[in-house]
Motif scaffolding. Structure first.
Motif, PDB file in Angstrom:
ATOM      1  N   ARG A 181       0.818  -1.219   0.000  1.00 19.25           N
ATOM      2  CA  ARG A 181       0.000   0.000   0.000  1.00 19.25           C
ATOM      3  C   ARG A 181       0.859   1.279   0.000  1.00 19.25           C
ATOM      4  NH1 ARG A 181      -5.291  -1.479   1.447  1.00 19.25           N
ATOM      5  NH2 ARG A 181      -5.819   0.594   2.240  1.00 19.25           N
ATOM      6  N   PRO A 182       1.760   1.426  -0.986  1.00 22.44           N
ATOM      7  CA  PRO A 182       2.627   2.614  -0.996  1.00 22.44           C
ATOM      8  C   PRO A 182       1.845   3.904  -1.217  1.00 22.44           C
ATOM      9  CG  PRO A 182       2.825   1.416  -3.064  1.00 22.44           C
ATOM     10  CD  PRO A 182       2.008   0.546  -2.143  1.00 22.44           C
ATOM     11  N   ARG A 183       2.205   4.925  -0.477  1.00 18.67           N
ATOM     12  CA  ARG A 183       1.600   6.243  -0.630  1.00 18.67           C
ATOM     13  C   ARG A 183       2.467   7.169  -1.474  1.00 18.67           C
ATOM     14  NH1 ARG A 183       0.398   6.930   5.818  1.00 18.67           N
ATOM     15  NH2 ARG A 183      -0.918   5.079   6.059  1.00 18.67           N
ATOM     16  N   VAL A 184       3.732   6.793  -1.657  1.00 17.62           N
ATOM     17  CA  VAL A 184       4.670   7.581  -2.455  1.00 17.62           C
ATOM     18  C   VAL A 184       5.235   6.682  -3.547  1.00 17.62           C
ATOM     19  CG1 VAL A 184       6.820   8.895  -2.458  1.00 17.62           C
ATOM     20  CG2 VAL A 184       5.286   9.018  -0.475  1.00 17.62           C
ATOM     21  N   LEU A 185       5.182   7.149  -4.803  1.00 16.90           N
ATOM     22  CA  LEU A 185       5.770   6.437  -5.935  1.00 16.90           C
ATOM     23  C   LEU A 185       6.804   7.360  -6.557  1.00 16.90           C
ATOM     24  CD1 LEU A 185       2.830   5.144  -5.572  1.00 16.90           C
ATOM     25  CD2 LEU A 185       3.064   4.440  -7.949  1.00 16.90           C
ATOM     26  N   LEU A 186       8.058   6.929  -6.490  1.00 15.40           N
ATOM     27  CA  LEU A 186       9.178   7.754  -6.929  1.00 15.40           C
ATOM     28  C   LEU A 186       9.949   6.985  -7.996  1.00 15.40           C
ATOM     29  CD1 LEU A 186      10.080  10.555  -5.869  1.00 15.40           C
ATOM     30  CD2 LEU A 186      11.766   9.364  -4.452  1.00 15.40           C
ATOM     31  N   SER A 187      10.327   7.678  -9.087  1.00 14.88           N
ATOM     32  CA  SER A 187      10.994   6.985 -10.183  1.00 14.88           C
ATOM     33  C   SER A 187      12.091   7.843 -10.795  1.00 14.88           C
ATOM     34  CB  SER A 187       9.985   6.621 -11.274  1.00 14.88           C
ATOM     35  OG  SER A 187      10.621   6.049 -12.408  1.00 14.88           O
ATOM     36  N   SER A 188      13.119   7.164 -11.284  1.00 15.50           N
ATOM     37  CA  SER A 188      14.044   7.799 -12.213  1.00 15.50           C
ATOM     38  C   SER A 188      13.248   8.288 -13.419  1.00 15.50           C
ATOM     39  CB  SER A 188      15.097   6.786 -12.671  1.00 15.50           C
ATOM     40  OG  SER A 188      15.725   7.207 -13.873  1.00 15.50           O
ATOM     41  N   PRO A 199       1.925   0.159 -14.793  1.00 12.64           N
ATOM     42  CA  PRO A 199       0.711  -0.649 -14.595  1.00 12.64           C
ATOM     43  C   PRO A 199       0.097  -0.484 -13.206  1.00 12.64           C
ATOM     44  CG  PRO A 199       2.422  -1.942 -15.666  1.00 12.64           C
ATOM     45  CD  PRO A 199       3.066  -0.680 -15.198  1.00 12.64           C
ATOM     46  N   TYR A 200       0.892  -0.087 -12.222  1.00 11.88           N
ATOM     47  CA  TYR A 200       0.350   0.106 -10.876  1.00 11.88           C
ATOM     48  C   TYR A 200      -0.371   1.442 -10.757  1.00 11.88           C
ATOM     49  CZ  TYR A 200      -0.020   0.535  -5.822  1.00 11.88           C
ATOM     50  OH  TYR A 200      -0.505   0.713  -4.561  1.00 11.88           O
ATOM     51  N   GLY A 201       0.124   2.461 -11.458  1.00 13.38           N
ATOM     52  CA  GLY A 201      -0.539   3.758 -11.363  1.00 13.38           C
ATOM     53  C   GLY A 201       0.397   4.899 -11.677  1.00 13.38           C
ATOM     54  N   VAL A 202       0.591   5.164 -12.951  1.00 17.70           N
ATOM     55  CA  VAL A 202       1.583   6.162 -13.357  1.00 17.70           C
ATOM     56  C   VAL A 202       1.179   7.576 -12.967  1.00 17.70           C
ATOM     57  CG1 VAL A 202       0.643   6.587 -15.662  1.00 17.70           C
ATOM     58  CG2 VAL A 202       3.117   6.801 -15.278  1.00 17.70           C
ATOM     59  N   ASP A 203      -0.112   7.834 -12.762  1.00 15.22           N
ATOM     60  CA  ASP A 203      -0.562   9.196 -12.451  1.00 15.22           C
ATOM     61  C   ASP A 203       0.057   9.726 -11.174  1.00 15.22           C
ATOM     62  OD1 ASP A 203      -2.090   9.217 -14.695  1.00 15.22           O
ATOM     63  OD2 ASP A 203      -3.977   8.712 -13.699  1.00 15.22           O
ATOM     64  N   GLY A 204       0.377   8.829 -10.248  1.00 15.42           N
ATOM     65  CA  GLY A 204       0.939   9.286  -8.982  1.00 15.42           C
ATOM     66  C   GLY A 204       2.441   9.219  -8.906  1.00 15.42           C
ATOM     67  N   VAL A 205       3.122   8.876 -10.010  1.00 14.19           N
ATOM     68  CA  VAL A 205       4.572   8.712  -9.981  1.00 14.19           C
ATOM     69  C   VAL A 205       5.261  10.078 -10.045  1.00 14.19           C
ATOM     70  CG1 VAL A 205       6.573   7.750 -11.168  1.00 14.19           C
ATOM     71  CG2 VAL A 205       4.449   6.436 -11.043  1.00 14.19           C
ATOM     72  N   VAL A 233       7.424   3.262  -2.858  1.00  7.95           N
ATOM     73  CA  VAL A 233       8.102   2.444  -3.851  1.00  7.95           C
ATOM     74  C   VAL A 233       8.986   3.362  -4.674  1.00  7.95           C
ATOM     75  CG1 VAL A 233       6.113   2.593  -5.431  1.00  7.95           C
ATOM     76  CG2 VAL A 233       7.846   0.848  -5.789  1.00  7.95           C
ATOM     77  N   VAL A 234      10.196   2.893  -4.923  1.00  7.49           N
ATOM     78  CA  VAL A 234      11.191   3.647  -5.677  1.00  7.49           C
ATOM     79  C   VAL A 234      11.682   2.769  -6.813  1.00  7.49           C
ATOM     80  CG1 VAL A 234      13.492   4.678  -5.602  1.00  7.49           C
ATOM     81  CG2 VAL A 234      11.931   4.994  -3.671  1.00  7.49           C
ATOM     82  N   CYS A 235      11.647   3.282  -8.041  1.00  4.98           N
ATOM     83  CA  CYS A 235      12.144   2.525  -9.189  1.00  4.98           C
ATOM     84  C   CYS A 235      13.371   3.227  -9.760  1.00  4.98           C
ATOM     85  CB  CYS A 235      11.063   2.387 -10.263  1.00  4.98           C
ATOM     86  SG  CYS A 235      11.547   1.255 -11.600  1.00  4.98           S
ATOM     87  N   SER A 236      14.447   2.466  -9.900  1.00  4.32           N
ATOM     88  CA  SER A 236      15.692   3.065 -10.369  1.00  4.32           C
ATOM     89  C   SER A 236      16.516   2.011 -11.097  1.00  4.32           C
ATOM     90  CB  SER A 236      16.456   3.685  -9.186  1.00  4.32           C
ATOM     91  OG  SER A 236      17.591   4.406  -9.637  1.00  4.32           O
ATOM     92  N   HIS A 237      17.832   2.181 -11.087  1.00  5.25           N
ATOM     93  CA  HIS A 237      18.742   1.427 -11.947  1.00  5.25           C
ATOM     94  C   HIS A 237      19.690   0.548 -11.136  1.00  5.25           C
ATOM     95  CE1 HIS A 237      17.634   4.126 -15.337  1.00  5.25           C
ATOM     96  NE2 HIS A 237      17.516   5.012 -14.359  1.00  5.25           N
ATOM     97  N   GLY A 238      20.287  -0.419 -11.842  1.00  7.50           N
ATOM     98  CA  GLY A 238      21.230  -1.327 -11.206  1.00  7.50           C
ATOM     99  C   GLY A 238      22.472  -0.649 -10.692  1.00  7.50           C
TER     100      GLY A 238
END
Length: 278
Positions: A181-188, A199-205, A233-238
């Motif tokens: 149940r993440p409240r914050v979606l952070l991405s590179s 697919p989870y919800g790009v509007d809040g990224v 949730v944080v999405c980034s690189h290797g």
């Protein structure tokens, strides 16, 4: 010749005081037994998604997963069954409705639950529940899915998209994230990272340049993630995530493309680090 074990997933669902919780135990009339909510994985289903689904189907409870508990192994149909368990905190309770699979649910203190359980292999779980903190905040760190070859891509590498395998990994990530149940979606800002969360919800990224390969900073990037106090949730690189995980937990974790790590935070410390494939 060895065969892979049958796979199932479930949870020790708790409520109340984290130092003295009540846990949910269910009765299955088909087997005349008492156990924790659990069930077999559907074809292609991730164990985390299966645990969430089985808890909901058997108890009517909505939960958020905490620390992973020891997996249980036991004989089944001439082979071995493996059940992966998590501690799970109740966040919503619908009225329990008895059914063919589960006809009774009881909320019990851990000692009473242990005494009621039908199988010795389940009795290790109440002790595991109290082996670490229950009231934790999840931080999910995802390495983007597969995206073809960097060397074959013509153009700005930040625009390189997920390949079909990466798209499938992103779909799996979307089935797993509801467990936290993440409240914050952070991405590179890189396209392949954004697509992994899409697919989870790009509007809040929210896009963060410090999570990119080009602008990562060995001090500022981990500090940025450490300041996330809500489930995130944080999405980034290797090339970025190992430094973040090391700074937050002290552990060396290197994720393959599409894999994710879950850091369970208790106050200012990380109580557990788990890694999962997609």
């Amino acid at each position: 010749m060895t065969t892979d074990p049958l796979r199932a997933a479930g949870a020790v669902v708790w409520r109340g005081d984290p130092s003295a919780p009540e846990v949910a135990v269910v009765h299955r009339p088909r087997y005349a037994d008492w156990t924790f909510p659990k069930g077999k994985l559907d074809l292609g289903e991730h164990p985390i998604a299966a645990a969430l689904r089985e808890v909901r189907e058997e108890t009517g409870l909505t939960v958020v997963l905490g620390r992973a508990l020891p997996s249980v192994h036991y004989p089944s149909h001439g082979g071995t069954k493996r059940v992966d368990y998590w501690a799970a905190r109740v966040v919503a309770e619908d009225a329990f409705v008895p059914g063919e699979e589960v006809d009774e649910l009881r909320w019990l203190p851990l000692d009473e639950a242990r005494s009621l359980l039908s199988y010795t292999w389940d009795t290790v779980l109440p002790d595991a529940v109290l082996a670490g903190p229950l009231d934790t905040v999840p931080l999910v760190l995802v390495r983007h899915g597969t995206a073809g070859s960097r060397h074959e891509w013509q153009g700005d590498d930040a625009l390189r998209p997920l390949d079909p395998g990466g798209v499938a990994q992103a779909a799996t990530v979307a089935t797993v994230l509801p467990a936290y149940r993440p409240r914050v979606l952070l991405s590179s800002p890189s396209r392949r990272c954004v697509q992994t969360l899409e697919p989870y919800g790009v509007d809040g990224v929210r896009l963060e340049p410090l999570l990119s390969e080009e602008h990562q900073d060995p001090v500022r990037t981990p500090d940025l993630v450490a300041r996330l106090r809500e489930p995130a949730v944080v999405c980034s690189h290797g090339k970025v995530l190992p430094d973040v995980i090391r700074a937050l937990s002290g552990e060396e974790v290197h994720l393959a493309k599409g894999q994710f790590a879950v850091l369970h935070r208790a106050g200012d410390r990380v109580a557990a680090v788990e890694t999962y494939p997609t």
